[in-house]
Motif scaffolding. Structure first.
Motif, PDB file in Angstrom:
ATOM      1  N   LEU A 180      59.774-105.478  64.115  1.00 21.72           N
ATOM      2  CA  LEU A 180      61.068-105.205  63.482  1.00 21.72           C
ATOM      3  C   LEU A 180      60.992-104.105  62.425  1.00 21.72           C
ATOM      4  O   LEU A 180      61.733-103.118  62.490  1.00 21.72           O
ATOM      5  CB  LEU A 180      61.590-106.514  62.868  1.00 21.72           C
ATOM      6  CG  LEU A 180      62.925-106.470  62.146  1.00 21.72           C
ATOM      7  CD1 LEU A 180      64.015-105.980  63.075  1.00 21.72           C
ATOM      8  CD2 LEU A 180      63.266-107.866  61.629  1.00 21.72           C
ATOM      9  N   PHE A 181      60.075-104.240  61.455  1.00 17.17           N
ATOM     10  CA  PHE A 181      60.114-103.343  60.305  1.00 17.17           C
ATOM     11  C   PHE A 181      59.652-101.924  60.601  1.00 17.17           C
ATOM     12  O   PHE A 181      60.330-100.978  60.193  1.00 17.17           O
ATOM     13  CB  PHE A 181      59.366-103.955  59.126  1.00 17.17           C
ATOM     14  CG  PHE A 181      60.094-105.134  58.591  1.00 17.17           C
ATOM     15  CD1 PHE A 181      61.237-104.959  57.845  1.00 17.17           C
ATOM     16  CD2 PHE A 181      59.692-106.403  58.902  1.00 17.17           C
ATOM     17  CE1 PHE A 181      61.947-106.042  57.391  1.00 17.17           C
ATOM     18  CE2 PHE A 181      60.403-107.500  58.452  1.00 17.17           C
ATOM     19  CZ  PHE A 181      61.533-107.315  57.697  1.00 17.17           C
ATOM     20  N   PRO A 182      58.521-101.757  61.321  1.00 18.42           N
ATOM     21  CA  PRO A 182      58.147-100.372  61.631  1.00 18.42           C
ATOM     22  C   PRO A 182      59.237 -99.644  62.409  1.00 18.42           C
ATOM     23  O   PRO A 182      59.514 -98.478  62.148  1.00 18.42           O
ATOM     24  CB  PRO A 182      56.887-100.527  62.478  1.00 18.42           C
ATOM     25  CG  PRO A 182      56.355-101.847  62.143  1.00 18.42           C
ATOM     26  CD  PRO A 182      57.516-102.710  61.785  1.00 18.42           C
ATOM     27  N   ILE A 183      59.886-100.340  63.343  1.00 20.75           N
ATOM     28  CA  ILE A 183      60.920 -99.682  64.148  1.00 20.75           C
ATOM     29  C   ILE A 183      62.131 -99.382  63.273  1.00 20.75           C
ATOM     30  O   ILE A 183      62.704 -98.283  63.318  1.00 20.75           O
ATOM     31  CB  ILE A 183      61.340-100.574  65.342  1.00 20.75           C
ATOM     32  CG1 ILE A 183      60.138-100.892  66.221  1.00 20.75           C
ATOM     33  CG2 ILE A 183      62.454 -99.917  66.130  1.00 20.75           C
ATOM     34  CD1 ILE A 183      59.717 -99.826  67.164  1.00 20.75           C
ATOM     35  N   SER A 231      59.272 -90.364  64.900  1.00 22.73           N
ATOM     36  CA  SER A 231      58.899 -91.255  63.795  1.00 22.73           C
ATOM     37  C   SER A 231      58.897 -92.709  64.247  1.00 22.73           C
ATOM     38  O   SER A 231      58.149 -93.526  63.705  1.00 22.73           O
ATOM     39  CB  SER A 231      59.795 -91.038  62.574  1.00 22.73           C
ATOM     40  OG  SER A 231      61.093 -91.458  62.823  1.00 22.73           O
ATOM     41  N   ILE A 232      59.704 -93.062  65.268  1.00 22.74           N
ATOM     42  CA  ILE A 232      59.634 -94.416  65.819  1.00 22.74           C
ATOM     43  C   ILE A 232      58.256 -94.662  66.427  1.00 22.74           C
ATOM     44  O   ILE A 232      57.617 -95.678  66.171  1.00 22.74           O
ATOM     45  CB  ILE A 232      60.722 -94.641  66.886  1.00 22.74           C
ATOM     46  CG1 ILE A 232      62.106 -94.584  66.246  1.00 22.74           C
ATOM     47  CG2 ILE A 232      60.522 -95.978  67.580  1.00 22.74           C
ATOM     48  CD1 ILE A 232      63.226 -94.757  67.247  1.00 22.74           C
ATOM     49  N   ARG A 259      52.909 -97.137  66.677  1.00 23.21           N
ATOM     50  CA  ARG A 259      51.460 -97.100  66.893  1.00 23.21           C
ATOM     51  C   ARG A 259      50.712 -97.599  65.669  1.00 23.21           C
ATOM     52  O   ARG A 259      49.699 -98.279  65.795  1.00 23.21           O
ATOM     53  CB  ARG A 259      51.014 -95.693  67.252  1.00 23.21           C
ATOM     54  CG  ARG A 259      51.253 -95.389  68.713  1.00 23.21           C
ATOM     55  CD  ARG A 259      50.394 -94.239  69.166  1.00 23.21           C
ATOM     56  NE  ARG A 259      48.991 -94.585  69.209  1.00 23.21           N
ATOM     57  CZ  ARG A 259      48.018 -93.671  69.219  1.00 23.21           C
ATOM     58  NH1 ARG A 259      48.323 -92.400  69.153  1.00 23.21           N
ATOM     59  NH2 ARG A 259      46.779 -94.043  69.286  1.00 23.21           N
ATOM     60  N   LEU A 260      51.222 -97.265  64.500  1.00 21.65           N
ATOM     61  CA  LEU A 260      50.576 -97.736  63.275  1.00 21.65           C
ATOM     62  C   LEU A 260      50.593 -99.254  63.196  1.00 21.65           C
ATOM     63  O   LEU A 260      49.656 -99.876  62.736  1.00 21.65           O
ATOM     64  CB  LEU A 260      51.291 -97.163  62.048  1.00 21.65           C
ATOM     65  CG  LEU A 260      50.707 -95.895  61.464  1.00 21.65           C
ATOM     66  CD1 LEU A 260      51.504 -95.459  60.253  1.00 21.65           C
ATOM     67  CD2 LEU A 260      49.240 -96.105  61.096  1.00 21.65           C
ATOM     68  N   SER A 261      51.703 -99.852  63.654  1.00 20.19           N
ATOM     69  CA  SER A 261      51.856-101.293  63.483  1.00 20.19           C
ATOM     70  C   SER A 261      51.228-102.084  64.617  1.00 20.19           C
ATOM     71  O   SER A 261      51.132-103.297  64.543  1.00 20.19           O
ATOM     72  CB  SER A 261      53.332-101.649  63.385  1.00 20.19           C
ATOM     73  OG  SER A 261      53.948-101.427  64.621  1.00 20.19           O
ATOM     74  N   LEU A 262      50.796-101.393  65.679  1.00 24.24           N
ATOM     75  CA  LEU A 262      50.291-102.121  66.844  1.00 24.24           C
ATOM     76  C   LEU A 262      49.074-102.972  66.483  1.00 24.24           C
ATOM     77  O   LEU A 262      48.931-104.089  66.971  1.00 24.24           O
ATOM     78  CB  LEU A 262      49.949-101.137  67.974  1.00 24.24           C
ATOM     79  CG  LEU A 262      49.667-101.805  69.311  1.00 24.24           C
ATOM     80  CD1 LEU A 262      50.932-102.434  69.853  1.00 24.24           C
ATOM     81  CD2 LEU A 262      49.100-100.824  70.325  1.00 24.24           C
ATOM     82  N   GLY A 263      48.205-102.451  65.604  1.00 22.52           N
ATOM     83  CA  GLY A 263      47.002-103.196  65.223  1.00 22.52           C
ATOM     84  C   GLY A 263      47.347-104.542  64.613  1.00 22.52           C
ATOM     85  O   GLY A 263      46.837-105.576  65.037  1.00 22.52           O
TER      86      GLY A 263
END
Lengths: 251, 265
Positions: A127-130, A171-172, A177-181
């Motif tokens: 939710l938040f990264p998107i 930017s999405i 990708r940053l939040s995938l981990g």
């Protein structure tokens, strides 16, 4: 030609180190050897393995799609209404530092032990990264493009769909990708602590029976699935963002 | 786009008002349905927060968890920075070991918990393993990136002036990569903090109800969920965990600006 073999050297080194560790430990429970784990993997193939992998993928996809959809909608509304943005922004900033992992006990309370826990965690993790990525992208859309679209008579919907949305995609993807981990860890942790299916849950199941060769095999599958998810996201990013200059599209 | 500008006063008051209304509705809903104890309520959260803080329970659990995070973070840095710098400077090493490292990095650290418990025991070292595992990869990724981005001309210049390999590392490579190492450290610490909670939750599930002493915030959460069944406390723990994440990130950003004013990020 040598470049093709270089990764093989690295993998061979890693396997050799593993084998040596297994021999030094001399205990198939403490450190199962590569051959034992391979045999476990082969034995698991016909039975529960495909079902566990499928369950984890379902958790991931359902949670991620729901979280991404809500994040996208909230960001689009916040992008077009300054009042809504003024209300939702502080809430997002407040909730964002709370990692999905911290929600596990409450998720167990809300949904009970089961599939709801990992799905909720992935929903929250997406939710938040998107949301932040989309809103950030909307705010940084080149005003020239918007004005050009407007001057050419684009309606609000066309403008949102054909100008603003594509401009937010980089930017999405960066946020996703940053939040995938963390999302991937939240999924596994959710299955381990509060799940009743999936590869993370199965790791704990094997541990109960002290089948450490299977535990290690399942751990490797977690890695393979994580790698596959990242590779897929990267491929999607490259495909969707083909029009971007390479330096921006591949960061 | 549309709508009038939102004034500075409204920017603060509006969310505050919405938050207050939401809290009030939540509180009334919990009281009306007599589900206090089953559902958390705002006043309940504040109350348990006060009790847990004054009794020192939360402080003790937090310091246990934070200590392990810092140790695991230090181990991750000690292993990750040299590895990353080596990979970033020697292309052959990068090509040989990147697939292995990418594979290992994709394993969610928490998945290692059964092996970690087997190797190191439930007492806290198992959680330490998970934290170090989580922290090492951001260090490797950023250190290798930093080494690759160091200006080759500086390295060549140092070599031409007669610097040995160790001098090049010490005087050119390390100072040049510090800003990116700092970014790596920030990501590593954030990830380490998330994974200590996961690890302690997983360990807590294994030993819940066996009367063992609580070692960290994760175990405390499991105990609260399954033994004491205090839903208000669960929300309070969650808020504290979020506050620590926020402080870690804000603190390291400020430290970076102060120590490395020339680096933007």
């Amino acid at each position: 030609m040598a470049r093709l073999f270089e990764p093989l050297i690295g993998i061979a080194c890693a396997l050799a180190a593993w084998e040596i560790a297994a021999r030094v430990a001399g205990n198939a429970t403490l450190v199962p050897s590569p051959a034992t784990v391979w045999n476990a993997l082969v034995a698991m193939r016909g039975s529960e393995l495909p079902r566990d992998i499928a369950a984890s993928i379902v958790h991931l996809v359902v949670g991620y799609v729901a979280g991404a959809a809500l994040g996208l909608v909230l960001a689009l509304v916040a992008g077009s209404s300054k009042w809504f943005a003024a209300v939702i922004d502080p809430f997002a900033e407040f909730l964002r530092p709370i990692s999905p992992i911290a929600w596990i006990p409450l998720a167990i309370l809300m949904f009970g032990v089961g599939g709801g826990v990992p799905v909720f965690l992935i929903f929250y993790a997406a939710l938040f990264p998107i949301f932040v990525g989309t809103l950030d992208g909307i705010r940084r859309v080149d005003p020239t493009l918007v004005n050009a679209g407007r001057a050419l008579g684009a309606s609000r919907a066309t403008l949102a769909l054909r100008v603003i949305f594509p401009a937010t995609l980089p930017s999405i993807f960066a946020g996703a990708r940053l939040s995938l981990g963390v999302a991937w860890m939240a999924l596994v942790a959710g299955e381990i602590v509060g799940g009743d299916a999936g590869i993370g849950w199965r790791i704990l199941w094997y541990q109960e029976f002290f089948q450490m060769d299977r535990v290690l095999a399942a751990i490797l599958i977690v890695g393979a699935l994580g790698l596959a998810a990242d590779t897929l996201l990267q491929a999607l990013q490259r495909r969707v963002l083909r029009w971007l200059p390479a330096s921006e599209g591949t960061r | 786009m549309s709508g009038s500008e939102v004034g500075r006063g409204a920017r603060v008051l509006l969310p505050l008002a919405v938050a207050l209304v939401l809290c009030a509705v939540w509180e009334v809903a919990v009281r009306m349905t007599h589900s206090h104890g089953l559902l958390p309520s705002p006043t309940g959260v504040v109350e348990s927060g006060a009790i847990l803080t004054s009794s020192g329970v939360i402080v003790e659990a937090m310091s246990g968890s934070l200590k392990r995070v810092l140790i695991g973070f230090a181990i991750g840095g000690a292993l990750g920075i040299p590895t990353g710098l080596a990979i970033g400077t020697v292309p052959a090493l990068d090509r040989a070991f990147r697939p292995v490292l990418d594979g290992l990095r994709s394993i969610a650290p928490i998945a290692w918990i059964p092996m970690a418990i087997l190797w190191l025991g439930v007492r806290g070292d198992a959680a330490l393993f998970v934290v170090a595992y989580a922290a090492v990869f951001p260090f490797i990724v950023n250190a290798s990136l930093a080494a690759r981005l160091v200006d080759r001309r500086l390295v060549a210049a140092a070599r031409a002036l007669g610097a040995g390999p160790w001098t090049v590392v010490r005087t050119v490579l390390l100072p040049g990569s510090i800003p990116m190492l700092f970014t790596g450290a920030r990501i590593a610490l954030a990830f380490a903090w998330a994974s200590i909670i996961a690890a302690e939750l997983a360990i807590g599930i294994k030993i819940a109800g066996q009367g063992r002493s609580v070692a960290g915030i994760g175990q405390l959460m499991v105990e609260t969920l399954y033994v004491r069944r205090d839903v208000d406390a669960l929300v309070f723990y969650m808020l504290v965990i979020g506050a620590v994440s926020f402080l870690i990130d804000a603190g390291l950003r400020r430290l970076q600006r102060w120590m490395l004013p020339w680096s933007d990020r």
